[in-house]
Scaffold this motif. Sequence first.
Motif, PDB file in Angstrom:
ATOM      1  N   ILE A  86      -7.990   0.728  -3.409  1.00  0.00           N
ATOM      2  CA  ILE A  86      -8.465   0.111  -2.172  1.00  0.00           C
ATOM      3  C   ILE A  86      -9.267   1.066  -1.304  1.00  0.00           C
ATOM      4  O   ILE A  86      -9.820   0.669  -0.283  1.00  0.00           O
ATOM      5  CB  ILE A  86      -7.279  -0.470  -1.349  1.00  0.00           C
ATOM      6  CG1 ILE A  86      -6.287   0.645  -0.963  1.00  0.00           C
ATOM      7  CG2 ILE A  86      -6.563  -1.563  -2.136  1.00  0.00           C
ATOM      8  CD1 ILE A  86      -5.177   0.159  -0.039  1.00  0.00           C
ATOM      9  N   MET A 124      -4.106  -5.756   7.323  1.00  0.00           N
ATOM     10  CA  MET A 124      -3.199  -4.639   7.094  1.00  0.00           C
ATOM     11  C   MET A 124      -1.976  -4.854   7.992  1.00  0.00           C
ATOM     12  O   MET A 124      -1.844  -5.900   8.607  1.00  0.00           O
ATOM     13  CB  MET A 124      -3.919  -3.321   7.408  1.00  0.00           C
ATOM     14  CG  MET A 124      -5.258  -3.293   6.712  1.00  0.00           C
ATOM     15  SD  MET A 124      -6.363  -1.871   6.816  1.00  0.00           S
ATOM     16  CE  MET A 124      -5.563  -0.627   7.700  1.00  0.00           C
ATOM     17  N   SER A 125      -1.097  -3.849   8.067  1.00  0.00           N
ATOM     18  CA  SER A 125       0.175  -4.064   8.794  1.00  0.00           C
ATOM     19  C   SER A 125      -0.003  -4.655  10.193  1.00  0.00           C
ATOM     20  O   SER A 125       0.753  -5.522  10.604  1.00  0.00           O
ATOM     21  CB  SER A 125       0.946  -2.740   8.897  1.00  0.00           C
ATOM     22  OG  SER A 125       1.364  -2.339   7.621  1.00  0.00           O
ATOM     23  N   ASN A 155      -5.208   4.343  -2.112  1.00  0.00           N
ATOM     24  CA  ASN A 155      -6.593   4.539  -1.722  1.00  0.00           C
ATOM     25  C   ASN A 155      -7.224   5.826  -2.225  1.00  0.00           C
ATOM     26  O   ASN A 155      -8.408   6.030  -2.034  1.00  0.00           O
ATOM     27  CB  ASN A 155      -6.842   4.278  -0.238  1.00  0.00           C
ATOM     28  CG  ASN A 155      -6.192   5.300   0.641  1.00  0.00           C
ATOM     29  OD1 ASN A 155      -5.264   5.975   0.213  1.00  0.00           O
ATOM     30  ND2 ASN A 155      -6.681   5.427   1.848  1.00  0.00           N
ATOM     31  N   VAL A 159     -12.417  -3.678   5.913  1.00  0.00           N
ATOM     32  CA  VAL A 159     -11.480  -2.930   6.756  1.00  0.00           C
ATOM     33  C   VAL A 159     -12.100  -2.852   8.150  1.00  0.00           C
ATOM     34  O   VAL A 159     -13.085  -2.146   8.342  1.00  0.00           O
ATOM     35  CB  VAL A 159     -11.268  -1.485   6.233  1.00  0.00           C
ATOM     36  CG1 VAL A 159     -10.229  -0.755   7.071  1.00  0.00           C
ATOM     37  CG2 VAL A 159     -10.887  -1.475   4.758  1.00  0.00           C
ATOM     38  N   ARG A 193      -3.178  -6.218   2.463  1.00  0.00           N
ATOM     39  CA  ARG A 193      -2.841  -4.863   2.013  1.00  0.00           C
ATOM     40  C   ARG A 193      -1.928  -4.238   3.065  1.00  0.00           C
ATOM     41  O   ARG A 193      -2.387  -3.823   4.124  1.00  0.00           O
ATOM     42  CB  ARG A 193      -4.126  -4.041   1.864  1.00  0.00           C
ATOM     43  CG  ARG A 193      -5.218  -4.745   1.030  1.00  0.00           C
ATOM     44  CD  ARG A 193      -6.490  -3.907   0.992  1.00  0.00           C
ATOM     45  NE  ARG A 193      -6.969  -3.540   2.307  1.00  0.00           N
ATOM     46  CZ  ARG A 193      -7.877  -4.214   3.011  1.00  0.00           C
ATOM     47  NH1 ARG A 193      -8.451  -5.290   2.507  1.00  0.00           N
ATOM     48  NH2 ARG A 193      -8.223  -3.815   4.209  1.00  0.00           N
ATOM     49  N   VAL A 194      -0.633  -4.196   2.781  1.00  0.00           N
ATOM     50  CA  VAL A 194       0.340  -3.819   3.809  1.00  0.00           C
ATOM     51  C   VAL A 194       1.081  -2.544   3.409  1.00  0.00           C
ATOM     52  O   VAL A 194       1.740  -2.507   2.370  1.00  0.00           O
ATOM     53  CB  VAL A 194       1.338  -4.981   4.034  1.00  0.00           C
ATOM     54  CG1 VAL A 194       2.368  -4.595   5.090  1.00  0.00           C
ATOM     55  CG2 VAL A 194       0.591  -6.251   4.453  1.00  0.00           C
ATOM     56  N   GLY A 195       0.951  -1.502   4.230  1.00  0.00           N
ATOM     57  CA  GLY A 195       1.618  -0.228   3.952  1.00  0.00           C
ATOM     58  C   GLY A 195       2.778   0.020   4.885  1.00  0.00           C
ATOM     59  O   GLY A 195       3.945  -0.175   4.536  1.00  0.00           O
ATOM     60  N   SER A 196       2.463   0.442   6.118  1.00  0.00           N
ATOM     61  CA  SER A 196       3.528   0.911   7.011  1.00  0.00           C
ATOM     62  C   SER A 196       4.548  -0.174   7.379  1.00  0.00           C
ATOM     63  O   SER A 196       5.708   0.146   7.647  1.00  0.00           O
ATOM     64  CB  SER A 196       2.922   1.550   8.268  1.00  0.00           C
ATOM     65  OG  SER A 196       1.882   0.745   8.770  1.00  0.00           O
ATOM     66  N   ARG A 230       3.544   6.419   8.239  1.00  0.00           N
ATOM     67  CA  ARG A 230       3.204   7.556   7.373  1.00  0.00           C
ATOM     68  C   ARG A 230       3.269   8.852   8.155  1.00  0.00           C
ATOM     69  O   ARG A 230       2.933   8.888   9.332  1.00  0.00           O
ATOM     70  CB  ARG A 230       1.791   7.370   6.799  1.00  0.00           C
ATOM     71  CG  ARG A 230       1.725   6.359   5.679  1.00  0.00           C
ATOM     72  CD  ARG A 230       0.307   6.232   5.146  1.00  0.00           C
ATOM     73  NE  ARG A 230      -0.589   5.589   6.091  1.00  0.00           N
ATOM     74  CZ  ARG A 230      -0.714   4.273   6.239  1.00  0.00           C
ATOM     75  NH1 ARG A 230       0.002   3.446   5.500  1.00  0.00           N
ATOM     76  NH2 ARG A 230      -1.550   3.760   7.124  1.00  0.00           N
ATOM     77  N   LYS A 250       0.055   4.633  -0.311  1.00  0.00           N
ATOM     78  CA  LYS A 250      -0.457   5.985  -0.045  1.00  0.00           C
ATOM     79  C   LYS A 250       0.585   6.795   0.732  1.00  0.00           C
ATOM     80  O   LYS A 250       1.216   6.254   1.642  1.00  0.00           O
ATOM     81  CB  LYS A 250      -1.800   5.934   0.688  1.00  0.00           C
ATOM     82  CG  LYS A 250      -1.757   5.322   2.055  1.00  0.00           C
ATOM     83  CD  LYS A 250      -3.172   5.249   2.636  1.00  0.00           C
ATOM     84  CE  LYS A 250      -3.135   4.597   3.992  1.00  0.00           C
ATOM     85  NZ  LYS A 250      -4.350   3.850   4.309  1.00  0.00           N
ATOM     86  N   MET A 253     -13.974  -7.837   0.410  1.00  0.00           N
ATOM     87  CA  MET A 253     -12.942  -7.063   1.105  1.00  0.00           C
ATOM     88  C   MET A 253     -13.546  -6.423   2.349  1.00  0.00           C
ATOM     89  O   MET A 253     -14.747  -6.115   2.374  1.00  0.00           O
ATOM     90  CB  MET A 253     -12.446  -5.987   0.147  1.00  0.00           C
ATOM     91  CG  MET A 253     -11.376  -5.067   0.672  1.00  0.00           C
ATOM     92  SD  MET A 253     -12.020  -3.562   1.407  1.00  0.00           S
ATOM     93  CE  MET A 253     -10.687  -2.425   1.079  1.00  0.00           C
ATOM     94  N   VAL A 263       0.855  -1.200   0.000  1.00  0.00           N
ATOM     95  CA  VAL A 263       0.000   0.000   0.000  1.00  0.00           C
ATOM     96  C   VAL A 263       0.885   1.241   0.000  1.00  0.00           C
ATOM     97  O   VAL A 263       1.694   1.447   0.910  1.00  0.00           O
ATOM     98  CB  VAL A 263      -0.954  -0.014   1.210  1.00  0.00           C
ATOM     99  CG1 VAL A 263      -1.759   1.281   1.271  1.00  0.00           C
ATOM    100  CG2 VAL A 263      -1.897  -1.213   1.116  1.00  0.00           C
TER     101      VAL A 263
HETATM  102  C1  LIG Z   1      -3.832   2.466   4.351  1.00  0.00           C
HETATM  103  C2  LIG Z   1      -4.573   1.252   4.031  1.00  0.00           C
HETATM  104  C3  LIG Z   1      -3.993  -0.019   4.203  1.00  0.00           C
HETATM  105  C4  LIG Z   1      -2.595  -0.233   4.751  1.00  0.00           C
HETATM  106  O1  LIG Z   1      -2.471   0.223   6.061  1.00  0.00           O
HETATM  107  P1  LIG Z   1      -1.179  -0.107   6.949  1.00  0.00           P
HETATM  108  O2  LIG Z   1      -1.682  -0.128   8.332  1.00  0.00           O
HETATM  109  O3  LIG Z   1      -0.200   0.971   6.685  1.00  0.00           O
HETATM  110  O4  LIG Z   1      -0.655  -1.431   6.498  1.00  0.00           O
HETATM  111  C5  LIG Z   1      -4.757  -1.115   3.851  1.00  0.00           C
HETATM  112  N1  LIG Z   1      -6.015  -1.001   3.368  1.00  0.00           N
HETATM  113  C6  LIG Z   1      -6.598   0.200   3.194  1.00  0.00           C
HETATM  114  C7  LIG Z   1      -7.977   0.246   2.672  1.00  0.00           C
HETATM  115  C8  LIG Z   1      -5.903   1.355   3.517  1.00  0.00           C
HETATM  116  O5  LIG Z   1      -6.491   2.547   3.338  1.00  0.00           O
END
Ligand SMILES: *Cc1c(COP(=O)(O)O)cnc(C)c1O
Length: 235
Positions: free
Chosen positions: A84, A209-210, A61, A168, A225-228, A234, A40, A166, A38
């Motif tokens: 996403i 997620m993370s 996103n 969240v 879906r892995v960002g941080s 961020r 963003k 999906m 991810v």
């Molecule tokens: C930001 C985001 C993620 C990733 O989040 P992290 O906690 O950084 O891994 C995953 N899914 C969606 C929909 C997001 O907006």
Amino acid sequence: MQKEVQDIAENIRKVRETIARSAEKSGRKPEDITLIAVTKTVEPERINEAIRCGITELGENRVQELLGKYDQIENRENIHFHLIGRLQTNKVKYIIDKVTLIHSVDSQRLLLEIEKQAAKHDKVQDILLEINLSGEPQKGGMPPEELDSALQLCSTLSHVRVLGLMTVPPVSDSLTKNSRYFQNLQQLFVDTCKKTYDNVHMSLLSMGMSADYDAAIESGSNMVRVGSAIFGKRK
Ligand SMILES: *Cc1c(COP(=O)(O)O)cnc(C)c1O
């Protein structure tokens, strides 16, 4: 800079290790799980570094942000973009020729707009239906009770193909509570797989997620879906 690059490589290695461990715990193979990085708020330079480390799936996103970075992504013909975050109907036209999978489809209005724009591009757009399990009104996603009618609508659309679900979970909830959301979505997924609708090929469960992708995989997720955990916190 050099250190950051190293960090990205190291972070991806760790995430892949955790994915492999969780996959095996739930009787699957590491390659059964798709890792989406991810991106963003992440600059193109660092995204490209992740691509050099083998990442092929990128998740954004926001439409505006995806469009802003799109031309700067290296090796783009081999990269898949995932939308996403919440998608406004008036923005569908900007991304329809760029995204492989839209995860955040949560209304019949949005489905109809995707059908219309995909038809213009002579494309069948793969999508996931986003489910809101917590009932938080500010969150995206449709209530589970609306899933059946959304799938029935999809069965009439020739330029939309539903590949899965999906979710969240709420940010502040505990891991145990999130695991419950994950299990609920898995149950909904399994129940939906038993039914047949045209243009619906249930195979993807996008959750985790993370903070909780290991728990999500153990509850049946096959797309995280892995960002941080890859790019750092961020700003
Ligand atoms: C930001 C985001 C993620 C990733 O989040 P992290 O906690 O950084 O891994 C995953 N899914 C969606 C929909 C997001 O907006």
